[in-house]
Structures are given as structure tokens and as C-alpha cells.
Design an enzyme around this catalytic site. Structure first.
Site, PDB file in Angstrom:
ATOM      1  CE  LYS A 210      -1.173  -6.686   6.922  1.00 64.06           C
ATOM      2  NZ  LYS A 210       0.080  -6.571   6.196  1.00 64.06           N
ATOM      3  CG  ASP A 246       3.842  -5.574   2.486  1.00 63.92           C
ATOM      4  OD1 ASP A 246       3.212  -4.581   2.072  1.00 63.92           O
ATOM      5  OD2 ASP A 246       3.271  -6.589   2.939  1.00 63.92           O
TER       6      ASP A 246
HETATM    7  C1  GLC Z   1      -2.753  -4.962   4.129  1.00 72.05           C
HETATM    8  C2  GLC Z   1      -2.072  -3.647   4.520  1.00 72.05           C
HETATM    9  C3  GLC Z   1      -1.120  -3.194   3.443  1.00 72.05           C
HETATM   10  C4  GLC Z   1      -0.155  -4.302   3.093  1.00 72.05           C
HETATM   11  C5  GLC Z   1      -0.910  -5.567   2.721  1.00 72.05           C
HETATM   12  C6  GLC Z   1       0.003  -6.735   2.414  1.00 72.05           C
HETATM   13  O1  GLC Z   1      -3.565  -4.746   3.040  1.00 72.05           O
HETATM   14  O2  GLC Z   1      -3.051  -2.669   4.785  1.00 72.05           O
HETATM   15  O3  GLC Z   1      -0.407  -2.052   3.853  1.00 72.05           O
HETATM   16  O4  GLC Z   1       0.661  -3.904   2.022  1.00 72.05           O
HETATM   17  O5  GLC Z   1      -1.770  -5.934   3.777  1.00 72.05           O
HETATM   18  O6  GLC Z   1       0.801  -7.062   3.495  1.00 72.05           O
END
Ligand code: GLC
Length: 516
Positions: A210, A246
Site C-alpha cells: 500500500k 485489520d
Molecule cells: C494489504 C495488507 C494487508 C491488509 C490489507 C487491508 O493487503 O498487506 O495486511 O490487511 O492491505 O488493509
């Protein structure tokens, strides 16, 4: 908005007025005008058809059939099984399928006070969570902005900043008042990146996703990094007791309300899911296997699907372009087709392509940046078109597409014609529908794997929360792909409340003699 061939109503009204006022002679002139107008309309309509054919050709690879979706489902299912089997990199697994050391959902008997730090989405939040029994939870939180430089700088500085924010939050809310001397707050750390956990309190960051890319964090234990930063801050009495993705927070918060909630999903900046898996289906699990640990929550990290080519059959040239120009090429291939961080950019790349082919904004492409520099900036600058724009444009049902027009104007595309707006809305709808379909295909795999009579899926994230059309398309596609009973439920503040619940469940289990 610039004049367009589509103002049929306006032109007709003008013609009628003219007839009334000026009588027959003028009527004759008007008739000629009308003839010319309809001739113009016909040629314009013909032009539009040509436009639409070309556009159709460009958008076609984004229009997925159910057959393609079922192939995505089959590939994802295989990768999940492979990921559960081993962590061996040589096995070339797409999915990490991390065991999270969370074995139980909340029972309703948990109580306690927790701090939660939530890092990993569009916001960084600090929360104070009071679990008052029977799953009654009170939450007070504050969002802190993270300066962009911190996301790309040294990891230690990021963790120091988090500690500083914690200090501010505790002071502002007078949380330390009336606490006995030496009192330590328990803190759950919602850290939404791929982490290899060796306990609830030990988690090595495998890679950033991200757009984050702080140095000195990948390969290290992020719980330790946060604890060390807290300990460097004299006066902060906090112990980090749990690290929680999360998705896991979302699952826990939702399962405290819905007993059949076994899946937690985030559809926001990133796209990921976790679910309760039978420990017998996790050959790579090296921890305890007994009656009390029959199940474990697996963080799938399914955003990484496709890194060894299993999505190549649906990837478009735009997807490749976006991937190649990102800071993480060939990673998070699936996520880059779906999540909010990338949706706007996919649309922008298609728009740029359409402009370069003179299909969109014909004759308006500036050759030198000095002319209409803002307009050029939109076309040149990566990330200048947001998922929010996609959401607002795709649901623009105004007759003259005025919502689309003003959004385009606000980002530097001045005076777009009706046709321009219409095409851009079409692009937004196509890209968003593809994302919703792919997201649904993945959730369908989990619902099928769980094989329960009914499943509740807890979901949080901006795409699900605020993007109405996306949500509808997701639900519609999911119902087509899985006949099983399921429901999608918004998990309010899941990633913060749920993380506190993880810590609380762990405390309760330790107090009753079980440990994770
Ligand atoms: C990305 C991260 C993951 C997280 C997701 C949503 O895919 O790698 O760990 O849960 O974003 O935030």
C-alpha cells in the site's frame, strides 16, 4: 460544460419559442434550422457510435464473464491450499496464509481497558477501548496524520512518531489520571501488513504494501520496534500485548455480534481477508494442537494472488502498466486490480489512453506543459485520480452529467463536453464493476471453503462503506457465485474494537490456564 450535440431538449425549446414569436416566415427558417439540427444530430450520433465501438474495444478486457470469475476462484482456492501446506519460498506459493495465533472468537465474558494503535490504511488512529462485558464496547479515538516523509523514511522515526501520538492521546484524554502508581496500559497493535507471526506478540514484517516503504522494518519484529519506541519515551507506561491484522480485528468485532461470522474482510486502501480454519487443514502449523486450539484464524494476504502468473489470463495492459510503475512491481497483483488505492489510477491510465487516441477530449491534449498546466498535470501525474472520484462519477445520474463535469473541472479538465463526461463515467463503471466482481469471487471461495449452512462476512473499508454501487455489485456477484446462505455485514470500527477483543480474549484464556 462545453456545448455538445446532446442538448436535444434545450435546442427543441428554443425552436418552439422561435415559432411562436415570429410566425410563419420565421417558422420556415426554423424548419431549415430544424433540418440542419437533425442532420447534425444524425452525424453526431453516427460519430458517437464510432466512439463507442472503439471504447468498447478498449474496455472489453475489463468485462469479466462468470466463467473467468470461476477460474479466478479455482486458482485462488488452489493457492490457499498450497499456502496452508508450507511456508517454503521454493514452493512458489502466491499466498502467505499466515496463522495469527487467534484461536477463539469473543465469548462475551471479556472485560478490560485497552489502547489500540491502528496503522496501515488511509488513516493512523489511536483508540481507547473499554470492553464492558456482554460485548458492550466503548471507544474513543483520534486520527493522526502521518507526514508523507515518515512513510518513506526511517522506520525508527515512524515508531517514535507513533509513541509521541500515544503520549498526546493519553494526556489529552487524561487517561493516566486516577491510575495506581506503576500502572501499565495494555496495547493492541493493529498493523495491516503481511507479518509472519510466531506468537500473538511477535511478528516479523515480510514486506510493505500500500505504498509504505520505511527502511529498517522489513524482516524485523514490529511489536518489538513499537515497544522500544514506547520505552524510549519516558513516562509512557504501555506494554504491547497483541499484534493484529485489520482483517482479524474486523472478524473479531463482527463475530462478537454474529455467531456465524467466520470471515473478516477489508475492502479499502488494501484488499485482504482472514477466516477461521480447522487446524487439521493447516499442515504447516507448528504450534499446539489440542481440543482448545481446534481452529485458528488465518490471514490469507490474498492481495498477493497472481505473482506467479495465475491471473495473467485477465490482466490488461493497463494493469501491467500500473504494476510496473508502482514501487512494488509484481507484488499485490490481485489487490492492484481491486483496492481503493489503485482504482482511480486504473481509470486515469485508461483516460490517458483515450485522450492519446483522440477519442476523449479530442484536440485538447496539450503539447507543452506551459499551456493549461493543471490539465497536463492530471494526465501526467500518477495517483491524481482517486477512488472517491470513481465512486462519485459512476453514480452520477444527473441528466447533464453535471457531477462528473464538476469533478473533472476540479482536477483540471476544464469544460469537458457531455460526450467526454459520458465516456469517463463508462470507464469508471467498468473498472469499478470489474473490481467488485473480483472481490466477490474471492469472498465466494471462503464461503465455499467454510461449508457452513450460513456464513456472515464482516467487512470494513472505504470501498464497502462509502461506495454504494461497488457494494451492490459485490453482493449481486457473490449471490450468483455462491448459492449458500451468506450475508455481508459492515463491521463498525472493527479494526480497533476487534484488536482490543483479541487482547481481551487472550487475557481471559491466560487467566483460565490456556495460552496462545
Ligand atoms: C494489504 C495488507 C494487508 C491488509 C490489507 C487491508 O493487503 O498487506 O495486511 O490487511 O492491505 O488493509
Amino acid at each position: 460544460m462545453a456545448a455538445s450535440s446532446n442538448y436535444v431538449i434545450e435546442v427543441r425549446i428554443d425552436v418552439l419559442k422561435t415559432l411562436k414569436i415570429a410566425g410563419l416566415a420565421t417558422g420556415a427558417i426554423a424548419a431549415i434550422g430544424l433540418g440542419a439540427y437533425y442532420f447534425h444530430q444524425r452525424t453526431q450520433r453516427a460519430k458517437r457510435v464510432t466512439f463507442r465501438e472503439e471504447v468498447k474495444h478498449i474496455l472489453e478486457p475489463f468485462q469479466l464473464t462468470d466463467e473467468q470469475l470461476r477460474r479466478v476462484m479455482a486458482n485462488l482456492n488452489t493457492e490457499m491450499t498450497n499456502g496452508l501446506r508450507s511456508d517454503d519460498e521454493r514452493e512458489k506459493n502466491d499466498l502467505a496464509m499466515f496463522p495469527t495465533y487467534v484461536h477463539y472468537g469473543p465469548s462475551g465474558q471479556e472485560i478490560g481497558e485497552y489502547l489500540v494503535v491502528d496503522l496501515g490504511g488511509s488513516n493512523f488512529r489511536v483508540s481507547h477501548v473499554n470492553i464492558e462485558g456482554r460485548n458492550r464496547i466503548r471507544l474513543n479515538n483520534k486520527i493522526f496524520l502521518i507526514p508523507h516523509s515518515l512513510l518513506l523514511g526511517e522506520g525508527d522515526k515512524l515508531f517514535d512518531y507513533i509513541a509521541e501520538c500515544l503520549q498526546r492521546f493519553i494526556d489529552d484524554n487524561k487517561l493516566a489520571l486516577h491510575k495506581p502508581a506503576g500502572y501499565k496500559f495494555d496495547l493492541a497493535f493493529t498493523f495491516s501488513f503481511p507479518c509472519n507471526q510466531t506468537s500473538l506478540r511477535q511478528a516479523r514484517l515480510v514486506s510493505w504494501t500500500k505504498g509504505f516503504s520505511c527502511t529498517g522494518v522489513v524482516g524485523n519484529d514490529v511489536v518489538l520496534l513499537l515497544q522500544q519506541a514506547i520505552d524510549r519515551h519516558k513516562g509512557l507506561n504501555i506494554q504491547v500485548v497483541a499484534l493484529v491484522n485489520d482483517t482479524v480485528g474486523t472478524l473479531m468485532a463482527c463475530s462478537s455480534i454474529y455467531r456465524d461470522c467466520k470471515v473478516g474482510v477489508i475492502l479499502g486502501t488494501g484488499y485482504n481477508a482472514c477466516y477461521f480454519e480447522n487446524i487439521d487443514n493447516v499442515p504447516k502449523w507448528k504450534g499446539v494442537r489440542d481440543q482448545a486450539t481446534k481452529q485458528i484464524v488465518i490471514n490469507t494476504e490474498w492481495g498477493a494472488l497472481g505473482k506467479h502468473g495465475c491471473l495473467d489470463f485477465i490482466r490488461t495492459s493497463v494493469d501491467r502498466e500500473l504494476d510496473e510503475s508502482s514501487s512494488t512491481p509484481n507484488q499485490q497483483v490481485f489487490e492492484k486490480m481491486i483496492s481503493a488505492l489503485y482504482l482511480g489510477e486504473i481509470v486515469r491510465l485508461i483516460i490517458v489512453d483515450l485522450v492519446q487516441r483522440s477519442i476523449l477530449l479530442p484536440g485538447r491534449m496539450q503539447k507543452t506543459p506551459s499551456l493549461r498546466s493543471d490539465y497536463n498535470i492530471f494526465l501526467i501525474l500518477r495517483g491524481s485520480f482517486y477512488a472517491k472520484h470513481v465512486a462519485d462519477i459512476e453514480s452520477d445520474n444527473t441528466e447533464d452529467l453535471s457531477v462528473t463535469s464538476s469533478i473533472l473541472t476540479s482536477i483540471g479538465i476544464h469544460d469537458p463536453s457531455y460526450d467526454d463526461c459520458y465516456l469517463i463515467r463508462e470507464v469508471c463503471r467498468t473498472v469499478s464493476l470489474r473490481a467488485a466482481k473480483l472481490a466477490a469471487a474471492a469472498i465466494a471461495v471462503l464461503v465455499n471453503r467454510l461449508n457452513q449452512s450460513s456464513v456472515t462476512v464482516g467487512i470494513d473499508g472505504t470501498l464497502f462503506r462509502h461506495h454504494e454501487k461497488f457494494k451492490k455489485n459485490l453482493a449481486r456477484t457473490l449471490s450468483r457465485l455462491v448459492p449458500r446462505t451468506h450475508r455481508l455485514v459492515l463491521s463498525e470500527d472493527g479494526s480497533s474494537k476487534g484488536s482490543a477483543l483479541v487482547a481481551a480474549v487472550d487475557r481471559r484464556m491466560r487467566e483460565t490456564g490456556f495460552s496462545s
